[in-house]
Design an enzyme around this catalytic site. Sequence first.
Site, PDB file in Angstrom:
ATOM      1  N   ARG A 140       1.178  -1.123  -0.017  1.00 14.73           N
ATOM      2  CA  ARG A 140      -0.539  -0.119  -0.092  1.00 14.73           C
ATOM      3  C   ARG A 140       0.700   1.154   0.378  1.00 14.73           C
ATOM      4  O   ARG A 140       0.401   2.161  -1.161  1.00 14.73           O
ATOM      5  CB  ARG A 140      -0.616  -0.164   1.006  1.00 14.73           C
ATOM      6  CG  ARG A 140      -2.180   1.185   1.679  1.00 14.73           C
ATOM      7  CD  ARG A 140      -2.606   0.705   2.528  1.00 14.73           C
ATOM      8  NE  ARG A 140      -3.727   2.701   2.279  1.00 14.73           N
ATOM      9  CZ  ARG A 140      -4.312   2.952   3.914  1.00 14.73           C
ATOM     10  NH1 ARG A 140      -3.483   2.091   5.090  1.00 14.73           N
ATOM     11  NH2 ARG A 140      -4.796   3.749   3.485  1.00 14.73           N
ATOM     12  N   HIS A 170       1.493   3.876  -2.949  1.00 10.81           N
ATOM     13  CA  HIS A 170       0.772   5.459  -2.205  1.00 10.81           C
ATOM     14  C   HIS A 170       1.480   6.163  -2.828  1.00 10.81           C
ATOM     15  O   HIS A 170       2.084   8.010  -2.858  1.00 10.81           O
ATOM     16  CB  HIS A 170       0.670   4.920  -1.139  1.00 10.81           C
ATOM     17  CG  HIS A 170      -1.423   5.204  -0.677  1.00 10.81           C
ATOM     18  ND1 HIS A 170      -1.771   6.296   0.702  1.00 10.81           N
ATOM     19  CD2 HIS A 170      -1.713   4.034  -0.756  1.00 10.81           C
ATOM     20  CE1 HIS A 170      -3.433   5.556  -0.076  1.00 10.81           C
ATOM     21  NE2 HIS A 170      -3.064   4.535  -0.104  1.00 10.81           N
ATOM     22  N   SER A 225       8.894   9.604  -2.411  1.00  8.64           N
ATOM     23  CA  SER A 225       8.363  11.683  -1.223  1.00  8.64           C
ATOM     24  C   SER A 225       7.573  11.199  -0.083  1.00  8.64           C
ATOM     25  O   SER A 225       6.729  11.524   0.836  1.00  8.64           O
ATOM     26  CB  SER A 225       7.669  12.491  -2.670  1.00  8.64           C
ATOM     27  OG  SER A 225       6.840  11.430  -3.070  1.00  8.64           O
TER      28      SER A 225
END
Length: 337
Positions: free
Chosen positions: A72, A76, A86
């Site tokens: 996940r 993301h 980032s």
Amino acid sequence: MEHLHHRLLDLQLVLLLLLIPLLFAGILQISASPTLSLEYYASSCPRFEQIMQQIVTDKQISNPTTAAGTLRLFLHDCLPNGCDASVLITSTPFNSAERDADINLSLPGDAFDVVVRAKTALELACPSVVSCADILAVAARDLLTMVGGPYYPVLLGRLDSRVSKSSSVDGNLPVPSMTADQIIGIFARNGFSVQEMVALSGAHTVGFSHCKEFSSGIYNYSRTQAADPSYNPRFAAALQSACANYRNEPSLSVFNDVMSPNKFDNLYFKNLPEGLGVLASDHTLANDPRTRPFVERYGKDQNAFFRDFANAMQKLSLLGVKLGNDGEIRHRCDATN
């Protein structure tokens, strides 16, 4: 006239000799441009793969939800701005970073921790060589295989982003309440087909969802129905019981795949047509005519799901990669240099 002809030939020869170094310089510049490679760390950090495997194995054994959380986290990271780590950067008093966007507040700590552990070990073995973006990409792949998922090659050489802003996340990640059009649109903007989007959604075969993410579907759904009729009635009742105290316990959660929650398989897709999806977006996949054929195909054929998931993950891992002057090798994954 002949004398003039010889002078012109001499001038052409001089020009050619002047151009040769420029041509070679251009060729060298092209060949020296940064590219991704499977063997990127072969000489600069030869124990890279060994260290990664050791770290992720130890972490997954001690915390079995790490694999789902890292998959996940990887998604993301990649969808909003590319696979550039980032999402790992911590906010400062002067900047609200991606990890503090509302949708990212529930990203599990174990996923961040496995990256930190790997970075620490790799900095000791080969300082300032391996990027956090590569660590996250490889951790996601290695953890996937640990829970029974397919292997796929990960090209290496990504650099880390110098920028992370929470404002860049909104509308660029799927949330359970989105319509099929919205979810398909997010992936389409990044070059993914409906089939690839459905395949990637199969990551829900491991992991869990917080009750608050689907509470509107199981409590007071309408004046006449307590729960969304898309749910299997017995399953809805079980969810209502499991999440009864979610307002007082925000961390309450349930497994996305109740049949084999810690095993990467195709049961998620078998569950969806039976009304056993947890999130509203799960029901959308099962009911929308554009996505339902792929749900049915993957429910019948695990090999097809694994093949398409591996291909889609490899494609995702190359999304918006930073190279050359566009990034850096962070000393710490939670802060720019």
